[in-house]
Design an enzyme around this catalytic site. Structure first.
Site, PDB file in Angstrom:
ATOM      1  N   ASP A 173       0.853  -1.183   0.000  1.00 11.70           N
ATOM      2  CA  ASP A 173       0.000   0.000   0.000  1.00 11.70           C
ATOM      3  C   ASP A 173       0.899   1.247   0.000  1.00 11.70           C
ATOM      4  O   ASP A 173       2.065   1.167   0.399  1.00 11.70           O
ATOM      5  CB  ASP A 173      -0.885  -0.040   1.252  1.00 11.70           C
ATOM      6  CG  ASP A 173      -1.716   1.199   1.417  1.00 11.70           C
ATOM      7  OD1 ASP A 173      -2.330   1.630   0.425  1.00 11.70           O
ATOM      8  OD2 ASP A 173      -1.751   1.751   2.544  1.00 11.70           O
ATOM      9  N   ASP A 210       0.003   4.963   1.144  1.00 10.39           N
ATOM     10  CA  ASP A 210      -0.066   5.912   2.265  1.00 10.39           C
ATOM     11  C   ASP A 210      -0.149   5.170   3.598  1.00 10.39           C
ATOM     12  O   ASP A 210      -1.044   4.366   3.823  1.00 10.39           O
ATOM     13  CB  ASP A 210      -1.258   6.841   2.061  1.00 10.39           C
ATOM     14  CG  ASP A 210      -1.162   7.539   0.711  1.00 10.39           C
ATOM     15  OD1 ASP A 210      -0.141   8.199   0.463  1.00 10.39           O
ATOM     16  OD2 ASP A 210      -2.087   7.371  -0.109  1.00 10.39           O
TER      17      ASP A 210
HETATM   18 MG   LIG Z   1      -2.765   3.156   3.568  1.00  7.61          MG
END
Ligand SMILES: [Mg+2]
Ligand SMILES: [Zn+2]
Length: 178
Positions: A11, A13
């Site tokens: 992922d 962020d």
């Molecule tokens: Mg995230």
């Protein structure tokens, strides 16, 4: 057909770039200035990607990025922030730019981008991992049939996942144990 490969999906962020936590919820920076003041590359991010690749995994960035569509960041500033990940040697990058109400099939927790990556790169999802920081990451991993790894943050301690790590430094060791 050549042998299917294992992959680690990262992922963005809260995993590769530092999330900004507002009202107890993580979100990406919404401007270059905000990125410079409050975000940055996560500790150990580049090393974690390099290590999993050296161990034979493919490494992918997999992210929901609806903020351009929501009009909260310009395309140019978004691209500048995304470009901060350029030194990190991902094999490929898969981003959903849709809004939540678009009902696309690629916004996590839906598995669309994981399935697209698996098809494109001949990935064995059952032997692959998604490293994330939210329940949508864990659910996307489950929906795609891979294992979830939750990177610890103050906002995700109640979320259940297949594995948990305190920092990206621990990642490869944790995958080896599994
Ligand atoms: Mg995230
Ligand atoms: Zn989408």
């Amino acid at each position: 057909m050549s042998e299917r490969k294992r992959a680690v999906f990262f992922d963005r962020d809260g995993v590769i770039l530092m999330a900004i936590v507002m009202d107890g919820r993580p979100r990406p920076a919404r401007s270059i200035a905000e990125y410079k003041a409050l975000s940055g590359i996560m500790p150990g991010a580049k090393e974690a990607v390099e290590k999993v690749k050296a161990a034979g995994f493919l490494a992918f960035l997999i992210s929901n990025q609806p903020d351009i569509a929501y009009g909260v960041i310009s395309k140019a500033e978004w691209q500048w922030i995304q470009d901060q990940t350029k030194d990190i040697p991902f094999d490929d990058i898969f981003i959903c730019f849709h809004r939540r109400d678009d009902n696309c099939d690629c916004m996590k927790p839906k598995p669309g981008k994981l399935l697209e990556a698996a098809e494109k790169w001949n990935v064995d999802l059952a032997r692959s991992f998604l490293v994330g920081d939210t329940k949508d990451d864990v659910a996307a991993a489950k929906n795609a049939g891979c294992k979830s790894v939750l990177l610890d943050a103050p906002y995700n301690r109640e979320i259940e996942s297949d594995m948990k790590i305190q920092s990206l430094i621990e990642l490869l060791g944790t995958l080896r144990e599994f």
